[in-house]
Design a protein around this motif. Structure first.
Motif, PDB file in Angstrom:
ATOM      1  N   GLU A  67       0.864  -1.206   0.083  1.00  0.00           N
ATOM      2  CA  GLU A  67      -0.262   0.124   0.148  1.00  0.00           C
ATOM      3  C   GLU A  67       0.823   1.036  -0.012  1.00  0.00           C
ATOM      4  O   GLU A  67       0.563   2.332  -0.931  1.00  0.00           O
ATOM      5  N   GLU A  96       2.408   1.713  -3.323  1.00  0.00           N
ATOM      6  CA  GLU A  96       1.464   2.294  -4.595  1.00  0.00           C
ATOM      7  C   GLU A  96       1.125   3.885  -4.200  1.00  0.00           C
ATOM      8  O   GLU A  96       0.820   4.498  -5.056  1.00  0.00           O
ATOM      9  N   LEU A  97       1.158   4.059  -3.005  1.00  0.00           N
ATOM     10  CA  LEU A  97       1.067   5.608  -2.576  1.00  0.00           C
ATOM     11  C   LEU A  97       2.114   6.449  -3.214  1.00  0.00           C
ATOM     12  O   LEU A  97       2.090   7.426  -3.682  1.00  0.00           O
ATOM     13  N   ALA A 134       4.003   5.522  -5.565  1.00  0.00           N
ATOM     14  CA  ALA A 134       4.189   5.558  -6.905  1.00  0.00           C
ATOM     15  C   ALA A 134       3.125   6.497  -7.416  1.00  0.00           C
ATOM     16  O   ALA A 134       3.486   7.107  -8.581  1.00  0.00           O
ATOM     17  N   GLN A 135       1.893   6.653  -6.964  1.00  0.00           N
ATOM     18  CA  GLN A 135       1.024   7.644  -7.392  1.00  0.00           C
ATOM     19  C   GLN A 135       1.547   8.992  -7.120  1.00  0.00           C
ATOM     20  O   GLN A 135       1.271   9.742  -8.256  1.00  0.00           O
ATOM     21  N   ALA A 136       2.010   9.154  -6.057  1.00  0.00           N
ATOM     22  CA  ALA A 136       2.459  10.506  -5.814  1.00  0.00           C
ATOM     23  C   ALA A 136       3.658  10.773  -6.704  1.00  0.00           C
ATOM     24  O   ALA A 136       3.715  11.918  -7.381  1.00  0.00           O
ATOM     25  N   ARG A 137       4.562   9.921  -7.164  1.00  0.00           N
ATOM     26  CA  ARG A 137       5.606  10.342  -8.341  1.00  0.00           C
ATOM     27  C   ARG A 137       4.915  10.526  -9.463  1.00  0.00           C
ATOM     28  O   ARG A 137       5.307  11.597 -10.184  1.00  0.00           O
ATOM     29  N   ARG A 138       3.916   9.976  -9.917  1.00  0.00           N
ATOM     30  CA  ARG A 138       3.230  10.118 -11.235  1.00  0.00           C
ATOM     31  C   ARG A 138       2.687  11.466 -11.372  1.00  0.00           C
ATOM     32  O   ARG A 138       2.682  12.296 -11.907  1.00  0.00           O
ATOM     33  N   ASP A 139       1.992  11.771 -10.018  1.00  0.00           N
ATOM     34  CA  ASP A 139       1.331  13.238  -9.933  1.00  0.00           C
ATOM     35  C   ASP A 139       2.350  14.168 -10.002  1.00  0.00           C
ATOM     36  O   ASP A 139       2.162  15.369 -10.455  1.00  0.00           O
ATOM     37  N   GLU A 162       5.236  14.344 -11.392  1.00  0.00           N
ATOM     38  CA  GLU A 162       6.022  14.215 -12.550  1.00  0.00           C
ATOM     39  C   GLU A 162       4.862  15.102 -13.781  1.00  0.00           C
ATOM     40  O   GLU A 162       5.419  15.691 -14.712  1.00  0.00           O
ATOM     41  N   HIS A 183      -2.187  11.888   3.910  1.00  0.00           N
ATOM     42  CA  HIS A 183      -0.901  11.160   3.934  1.00  0.00           C
ATOM     43  C   HIS A 183       0.373  11.586   4.134  1.00  0.00           C
ATOM     44  O   HIS A 183       1.239  11.141   4.102  1.00  0.00           O
TER      45      HIS A 183
END
Length: 232
Positions: free
Chosen positions: A11, A14-15, A17-22, A24, A65
């Motif tokens: 979990e 994934e948080l 990874a999502q933060a990295r995508r946002d 970028e 978070h």
């Protein structure tokens, strides 16, 4: 227990990874070099390493978070770097005038220096002294220094009356439609502000518009004061 730990680890990954995508997606249009570095509550360091000249930019209210290690207060006190707070509901416009809440402290002087690129970009600044928090001479000296750097600067003195100092600063910023408020963070110790309240804690809990804070540790502030007195 192993399954629970594995689930929590997945979990967290994934948080991140999502933060990295946002991150970028947010930084790519600016064309600037950017590095994503996650931080967790159990990190040994209270804040990520900061090179000279770094500026921490944080949102208000606090992000979901967001770890305590990256809380605005801990960054301000522990990093030694200025912190720029951007309210989520505000549309930053740094071309508008800057309001400087001035109390003559070492933290206040540091904040003005840290904010100077933004102040010069705005082109104008009002130096606000609330309830005789600083002498008018020191405020005028600051205004003169800013004018010498190409900034249209004026001094305003006011009384808080039945309002708090923080409320008075916010009201004046609204009247001027300031694009940025500049303050020395925790000019007195954070412990005293927690007990008695203060301007810094008021703005940390409710940032009405973009705010730049700088903090000078007490032992450094005392050393600067002593050196200033010796020079006089």
């Amino acid at each position: 227990m192993h399954e629970v730990f594995a689930h929590q680890t997945a979990e967290a990954a994934e948080l991140a990874a999502q933060a990295r995508r946002d991150f970028e997606l947010a930084t790519a249009p600016a064309g600037a070099s950017a590095e994503f570095r996650p931080a967790w509550d159990d990190d040994a360091a209270p804040a990520p390493p900061a090179e000279p000249g770094d500026l921490f930019v944080v949102s208000h209210p606090r992000l979901r978070h967001q770890p305590d290690a990256l809380s605005t207060e801990r960054l301000l006190i522990g990093s030694g770097r200025p912190v720029l707070i951007l309210p989520a509901a505000a549309n930053p416009d740094f071309d508008r005038p800057v309001l400087i809440g001035w109390n003559g402290s070492a933290a206040g002087r540091r904040a003005v220096e840290d904010a100077l690129p933004l102040i010069r970009a705005a082109g104008s600044a009002t130096i606000l002294v609330v309830d005789e928090a600083a002498s008018l001479d020191s405020a005028e000296d600051l205004a003169t220094s800013l004018r010498e750097r190409g900034v249209k600067a004026d001094v305003r003195r006011t009384a808080s009356g039945s309002s708090t100092a923080a409320e008075t600063i916010a009201a004046n910023a609204a009247e001027l439609d300031a694009g940025l408020i500049v303050l020395g963070g925790y000019s007195r110790s954070p412990t005293l502000e927690r007990i008695f309240g203060g301007v810094t804690r008021s703005f940390l809990s409710s940032a009405p518009r973009p705010l730049l804070l700088s903090h000078v540790p007490r032992h450094i502030a005392r050393g600067q004061t002593s050196a200033g007195e010796a020079a006089e």
